[in-house]
Design a protein around this motif. Structure first.
Motif, mmCIF file in Angstrom:
data_model
loop_
_atom_site.group_PDB
_atom_site.id
_atom_site.type_symbol
_atom_site.label_atom_id
_atom_site.label_comp_id
_atom_site.label_asym_id
_atom_site.label_seq_id
_atom_site.Cartn_x
_atom_site.Cartn_y
_atom_site.Cartn_z
ATOM 1 N N LEU A 1 42.809 38.314 36.741
ATOM 2 C CA LEU A 1 41.554 37.786 36.216
ATOM 3 C C LEU A 1 41.641 36.307 35.857
ATOM 4 O O LEU A 1 40.621 35.648 35.726
ATOM 5 C CB LEU A 1 41.129 38.593 34.976
ATOM 6 C CG LEU A 1 40.908 40.099 35.215
ATOM 7 C CD1 LEU A 1 40.630 40.798 33.889
ATOM 8 C CD2 LEU A 1 39.787 40.326 36.199
ATOM 9 N N ALA A 2 42.837 35.808 35.710
ATOM 10 C CA ALA A 2 43.016 34.408 35.304
ATOM 11 C C ALA A 2 42.779 33.470 36.480
ATOM 12 O O ALA A 2 43.217 33.739 37.599
ATOM 13 C CB ALA A 2 44.422 34.207 34.750
ATOM 14 N N SER A 3 42.122 32.351 36.206
ATOM 15 C CA SER A 3 41.880 31.374 37.272
ATOM 16 C C SER A 3 43.180 30.678 37.672
ATOM 17 O O SER A 3 43.275 30.136 38.763
ATOM 18 C CB SER A 3 40.851 30.347 36.811
ATOM 19 O OG SER A 3 41.342 29.636 35.687
ATOM 20 N N ASP A 4 44.164 30.705 36.801
ATOM 21 C CA ASP A 4 45.469 30.103 37.079
ATOM 22 C C ASP A 4 46.537 31.201 37.244
ATOM 23 O O ASP A 4 47.649 31.112 36.743
ATOM 24 C CB ASP A 4 45.865 29.141 35.975
ATOM 25 C CG ASP A 4 45.912 29.796 34.603
ATOM 26 O OD1 ASP A 4 45.423 30.934 34.443
ATOM 27 O OD2 ASP A 4 46.451 29.160 33.671
ATOM 28 N N GLU A 5 46.172 32.230 37.993
ATOM 29 C CA GLU A 5 47.007 33.423 38.150
ATOM 30 C C GLU A 5 48.451 33.096 38.506
ATOM 31 O O GLU A 5 49.387 33.651 37.928
ATOM 32 C CB GLU A 5 46.405 34.333 39.225
ATOM 33 C CG GLU A 5 47.245 35.547 39.545
ATOM 34 C CD GLU A 5 46.649 36.403 40.655
ATOM 35 O OE1 GLU A 5 47.237 37.457 40.917
ATOM 36 O OE2 GLU A 5 45.624 36.025 41.253
ATOM 37 N N ILE A 6 48.681 32.193 39.458
ATOM 38 C CA ILE A 6 50.032 31.904 39.916
ATOM 39 C C ILE A 6 50.890 31.338 38.785
ATOM 40 O O ILE A 6 52.074 31.671 38.668
ATOM 41 C CB ILE A 6 50.035 30.963 41.146
ATOM 42 C CG1 ILE A 6 51.440 30.856 41.752
ATOM 43 C CG2 ILE A 6 49.502 29.591 40.788
ATOM 44 C CD1 ILE A 6 51.954 32.132 42.369
#
Length: 169
Positions: A89-94
């Motif tokens: 769900l995070a926009s900065d998943e990586i």
């Protein structure tokens, strides 16, 4: 009061559950990473190491006549699933995955360090070199994760700033 062996056996079950969690988490990570090939390759390599570690732990459990904890294994898999879903769900998943990888390695390092001491006191000398070998792999992965965290972060930031590029994973 628990004996050395009883504590040791309990910690073996914990380590097995922890590695089951790692296997689930690493599998999900490897499948999700698309734009960070170096990170994906190292995660895939560590997944293979983790699967081997699991088989070694199962041999030690069997040799010690210690049953696996279905409850701990199930809980650890659910926890890994929750972590995986949360990072999706995070926009900065990586970046979240890279940080989580490093943090989880620290947990494994601490666990195997304790297991080595417990195996000594419980008299399971045959397990000590196995735990030391696993510990070296976990330390190597933690060092790699920390060393490459700036690269992953910078790659993410550059991709996020580029029009039309997917940076998330």
């Amino acid at each position: 009061m628990m004996t050395f062996a009883e504590n040791y056996h309990d910690w073996l079950r914990d380590a097995h559950a922890m590695e089951k969690q790692a296997e689930k988490m690493l599998t999900a990570m490897a499948e999700r990473i698309e734009h960070y090939p170096q990170f994906q390759q190292r995660i895939t390599q560590h997944l293979t190491e983790t699967q081997h570690q699991l088989s070694l732990l199962e041999e030690i459990l069997d040799r010690n006549n210690v049953s696996r904890s279905l409850i701990k294994d199930t809980f650890s898999k659910l926890e890994a699933l929750g972590m995986s879903l949360g990072s999706k769900l995070a926009s900065d998943e990586i970046v979240k995955l890279a940080i989580s990888s490093y943090v989880f390695e620290q947990l494994e390092i601490a666990s195997y360090t304790a297991l080595i001491s417990a195996a000594k006191l419980a008299g399971d000398n045959a397990a000590i070199p196995v735990f030391e070998s696993i510990l070296k792999q976990e330390v190597a992965m933690a060092e790699w994760a920390l060393l490459h965290l700036p690269d992953v972060s910078e790659q993410f930031l550059q991709r996020a700033a580029a029009p039309g590029a997917e940076a998330k994973k």
